[in-house]
Write a protein that holds these residues in place. Structure first.
Motif, short mmCIF file in Angstrom:
data_model
loop_
_atom_site.label_atom_id
_atom_site.label_comp_id
_atom_site.label_asym_id
_atom_site.label_seq_id
_atom_site.Cartn_x
_atom_site.Cartn_y
_atom_site.Cartn_z
N TRP A 165 0.83 -1.20 0.00
CA TRP A 165 0.00 0.00 0.00
C TRP A 165 0.87 1.25 0.00
CZ3 TRP A 165 -5.12 1.93 1.06
CH2 TRP A 165 -6.13 1.02 0.76
N GLY A 166 1.90 1.27 0.82
CA GLY A 166 2.80 2.42 0.89
C GLY A 166 3.46 2.70 -0.44
N ILE A 167 3.90 1.66 -1.11
CA ILE A 167 4.54 1.83 -2.42
C ILE A 167 3.52 2.33 -3.44
CG2 ILE A 167 5.59 0.56 -4.34
CD1 ILE A 167 6.91 -1.21 -2.11
N ASP A 168 2.31 1.80 -3.42
CA ASP A 168 1.27 2.28 -4.33
C ASP A 168 0.95 3.76 -4.10
OD1 ASP A 168 1.04 -0.15 -5.61
OD2 ASP A 168 -0.73 -0.80 -4.47
N VAL A 169 0.89 4.14 -2.84
CA VAL A 169 0.58 5.54 -2.52
C VAL A 169 1.70 6.46 -2.97
CG1 VAL A 169 0.24 7.16 -0.61
CG2 VAL A 169 -1.02 5.01 -0.65
N ILE A 170 2.95 6.11 -2.71
CA ILE A 170 4.07 6.94 -3.16
C ILE A 170 4.05 7.06 -4.68
CG2 ILE A 170 6.58 7.02 -3.42
CD1 ILE A 170 6.82 6.03 -0.57
N THR A 171 3.82 5.95 -5.37
CA THR A 171 3.78 5.97 -6.84
C THR A 171 2.65 6.87 -7.34
OG1 THR A 171 4.65 3.72 -6.89
CG2 THR A 171 3.58 4.51 -8.89
N THR A 172 1.49 6.76 -6.72
CA THR A 172 0.35 7.60 -7.11
C THR A 172 0.66 9.07 -6.88
OG1 THR A 172 -1.19 5.82 -6.60
CG2 THR A 172 -2.10 8.06 -6.69
N LEU A 173 1.27 9.40 -5.75
CA LEU A 173 1.61 10.80 -5.46
C LEU A 173 2.63 11.35 -6.45
CD1 LEU A 173 1.70 10.91 -1.56
CD2 LEU A 173 0.04 11.99 -3.09
N VAL A 174 3.65 10.57 -6.76
CA VAL A 174 4.67 11.02 -7.71
C VAL A 174 4.03 11.29 -9.07
CG1 VAL A 174 6.73 10.33 -9.01
CG2 VAL A 174 6.64 9.98 -6.54
N ARG A 175 3.22 10.36 -9.54
CA ARG A 175 2.53 10.56 -10.82
C ARG A 175 1.64 11.79 -10.80
NH1 ARG A 175 0.79 4.34 -12.08
NH2 ARG A 175 2.82 3.67 -12.84
N SER A 176 0.94 11.99 -9.70
CA SER A 176 0.03 13.13 -9.58
C SER A 176 0.80 14.45 -9.58
CB SER A 176 -0.81 13.01 -8.32
OG SER A 176 -1.60 11.85 -8.38
N VAL A 177 1.92 14.48 -8.89
CA VAL A 177 2.73 15.71 -8.84
C VAL A 177 3.25 16.04 -10.24
CG1 VAL A 177 4.92 16.66 -8.00
CG2 VAL A 177 3.36 15.55 -6.42
N ILE A 178 3.69 15.01 -10.96
CA ILE A 178 4.22 15.23 -12.31
C ILE A 178 3.13 15.73 -13.26
CG2 ILE A 178 5.16 14.04 -14.34
CD1 ILE A 178 6.72 12.25 -12.35
N GLN A 179 1.92 15.22 -13.12
CA GLN A 179 0.83 15.57 -14.03
C GLN A 179 0.08 16.84 -13.63
OE1 GLN A 179 -1.53 12.01 -14.01
NE2 GLN A 179 -0.09 10.90 -15.33
N TYR A 180 0.26 17.31 -12.42
CA TYR A 180 -0.50 18.46 -11.92
C TYR A 180 -0.12 19.72 -12.70
CZ TYR A 180 -2.74 21.59 -8.58
OH TYR A 180 -3.54 22.53 -7.98
N ASP A 181 -1.11 20.53 -13.03
CA ASP A 181 -0.89 21.77 -13.78
C ASP A 181 -0.69 22.92 -12.79
OD1 ASP A 181 -0.68 23.59 -15.85
OD2 ASP A 181 -2.85 23.82 -16.05
N TYR A 182 0.56 23.21 -12.45
CA TYR A 182 0.88 24.27 -11.50
C TYR A 182 0.81 25.62 -12.19
CZ TYR A 182 2.54 20.51 -8.56
OH TYR A 182 2.61 19.38 -7.81
#
Length: 88
Positions: free
Chosen positions: A52-69
């Motif tokens: 679960w921890g690895i999935d969450v970190i992966t999801t957060l990294v992907r989300s940060v990369i895709q986020y439109d700042y």
């Protein structure tokens, strides 16, 4: 008869994910605390919790990369450092 070993709740890991996703616009402030907690999770002896921890970190990294700042993260870091310099 040995006492049953209770699995830890995944609620806290889910809350770290939710907190991270809701606050993507503040990633420069929240990244270190959230990922530090998740790094503790991924060394837990229970496989399910580590996964679960690895999935969450992966999801957060992907989300940060895709986020439109509105301001690129690189510029935010400079602004953040300059802001802290005022208080020191």
């Amino acid at each position: 008869i040995s006492p049953a070993i209770q699995e830890p709740s995944l609620f806290a890991v889910a809350k770290l994910l939710a907190t991270g996703l809701v606050n993507l616009n503040r990633v420069e402030v929240l990244w270190h605390p959230v990922t530090n907690h998740l790094l503790e999770v991924i060394i837990h002896p229970l496989n399910r919790l580590r996964e679960w921890g690895i999935d969450v970190i992966t999801t957060l990294v992907r989300s940060v990369i895709q986020y439109d700042y509105s301001t690129p993260l690189k510029e935010n870091q400079v602004t953040l450092r300059n802001s802290w310099a005022i208080f020191v």
